[in-house]
Structures are given as C-alpha cells and as structure tokens.
Design a protein around this motif. Structure first.
Motif, mmCIF file in Angstrom:
data_model
loop_
_atom_site.group_PDB
_atom_site.id
_atom_site.type_symbol
_atom_site.label_atom_id
_atom_site.label_comp_id
_atom_site.label_asym_id
_atom_site.label_seq_id
_atom_site.Cartn_x
_atom_site.Cartn_y
_atom_site.Cartn_z
ATOM 1 N N MET A 152 3.666 8.331 6.505
ATOM 2 C CA MET A 152 3.266 8.139 7.903
ATOM 3 C C MET A 152 4.477 7.955 8.804
ATOM 4 S SD MET A 152 0.159 8.714 8.106
ATOM 5 C CE MET A 152 0.080 8.384 9.828
ATOM 6 N N ILE A 153 5.500 7.258 8.304
ATOM 7 C CA ILE A 153 6.728 7.080 9.089
ATOM 8 C C ILE A 153 7.383 8.435 9.319
ATOM 9 C CG2 ILE A 153 9.060 6.112 9.029
ATOM 10 C CD1 ILE A 153 7.858 3.674 7.594
ATOM 11 N N ALA A 154 7.434 9.267 8.273
ATOM 12 C CA ALA A 154 8.030 10.596 8.393
ATOM 13 C C ALA A 154 7.241 11.454 9.379
ATOM 14 C CB ALA A 154 8.081 11.275 7.034
ATOM 15 N N ALA A 155 5.918 11.354 9.350
ATOM 16 C CA ALA A 155 5.086 12.127 10.274
ATOM 17 C C ALA A 155 5.329 11.687 11.709
ATOM 18 C CB ALA A 155 3.613 11.978 9.911
ATOM 19 N N ASN A 156 5.415 10.375 11.928
ATOM 20 C CA ASN A 156 5.675 9.864 13.283
ATOM 21 C C ASN A 156 7.042 10.294 13.780
ATOM 22 O OD1 ASN A 156 3.207 8.627 13.619
ATOM 23 N ND2 ASN A 156 3.896 6.691 12.728
ATOM 24 N N GLN A 157 8.063 10.254 12.915
ATOM 25 C CA GLN A 157 9.399 10.678 13.306
ATOM 26 C C GLN A 157 9.421 12.172 13.648
ATOM 27 O OE1 GLN A 157 11.751 9.480 9.982
ATOM 28 N NE2 GLN A 157 12.141 7.411 10.785
ATOM 29 N N SER A 158 8.697 12.958 12.881
ATOM 30 C CA SER A 158 8.629 14.393 13.140
ATOM 31 C C SER A 158 7.961 14.677 14.483
ATOM 32 C CB SER A 158 7.857 15.087 12.018
ATOM 33 O OG SER A 158 7.697 16.450 12.292
ATOM 34 N N MET B 210 0.832 -1.188 0.000
ATOM 35 C CA MET B 210 0.000 0.000 0.000
ATOM 36 C C MET B 210 0.870 1.242 0.000
ATOM 37 S SD MET B 210 -3.418 -0.136 0.735
ATOM 38 C CE MET B 210 -4.216 -1.407 -0.139
ATOM 39 N N GLY B 211 0.416 2.268 -0.647
ATOM 40 C CA GLY B 211 1.169 3.516 -0.700
ATOM 41 C C GLY B 211 0.910 4.377 0.524
ATOM 42 N N GLY B 212 1.850 5.239 0.839
ATOM 43 C CA GLY B 212 1.645 6.183 1.929
ATOM 44 C C GLY B 212 2.327 5.822 3.222
#
Length: 88
Positions: free
Chosen positions: A7-13, A1-3
């Motif tokens: 989501m990983i980048a958002a969680n890391q941020s 699945m795309g995206g």
C-alpha cells in the motif's frame, strides 16, 4: 498485518504520477496562440441547383450502400443456413 508495504508503494506511485502530471500541465507551447482574428475564406455560394444535385447524389449513394448491405446479409444468412442444414 501483511500488505502495508504494498500500500505504501502504491501511494508513492500515485503521488509521483500526480507530480508528473502537474509538471506536464505547466509547460506552455510557443506555437499555440489565442488569436481572436478569424481567417476568411472566399468560398463560392452554393446555388439551389448544386444543393439538389448533391442531395440526389447522396440519396443514390445511400440507396446503393443499403442495397449492398442487404445483399451481403442475405448471402451470409443463406450460407449459415446451408452450413447448419449440412451438419444435421
């Protein structure tokens, strides 16, 4: 699945921002004290005459501001009325 990468980048941020907030809370300021001593001021006591004068002055000031607001409202209403009548 795309995206998933987004989501990983958002969680890391979010995690890094949370860590920055924790570091900021740890800093203590030298100039802030929790002194229990209260500063005493030698202010003159207000007499009943002074309070009456102040009350009357405030009433006069409020009356003037209310009158000014009403006049501005009426003038604005009349200008809008004239504008709408002249368009028709």
């Amino acid at each position: 699945m795309g995206g998933e990468g987004a989501m990983i980048a958002a969680n890391q941020s979010l995690k890094s921002n949370r860590n920055l907030m924790a570091k900021r809370k740890e800093k203590s300021f030298i100039f802030v004290t929790n002194s229990k001593e209260k500063t005493e001021y030698n202010l003159p006591e207000a007499t009943e005459e002074d309070l009456v004068k102040l009350r009357n002055k405030l009433k006069k000031y409020n009356r003037y501001n209310t009158f000014k607001s009403i006049v501005i409202l009426i003038v604005t209403f009349l200008l809008l009325l004239y504008f709408f009548i002249s368009i028709s």
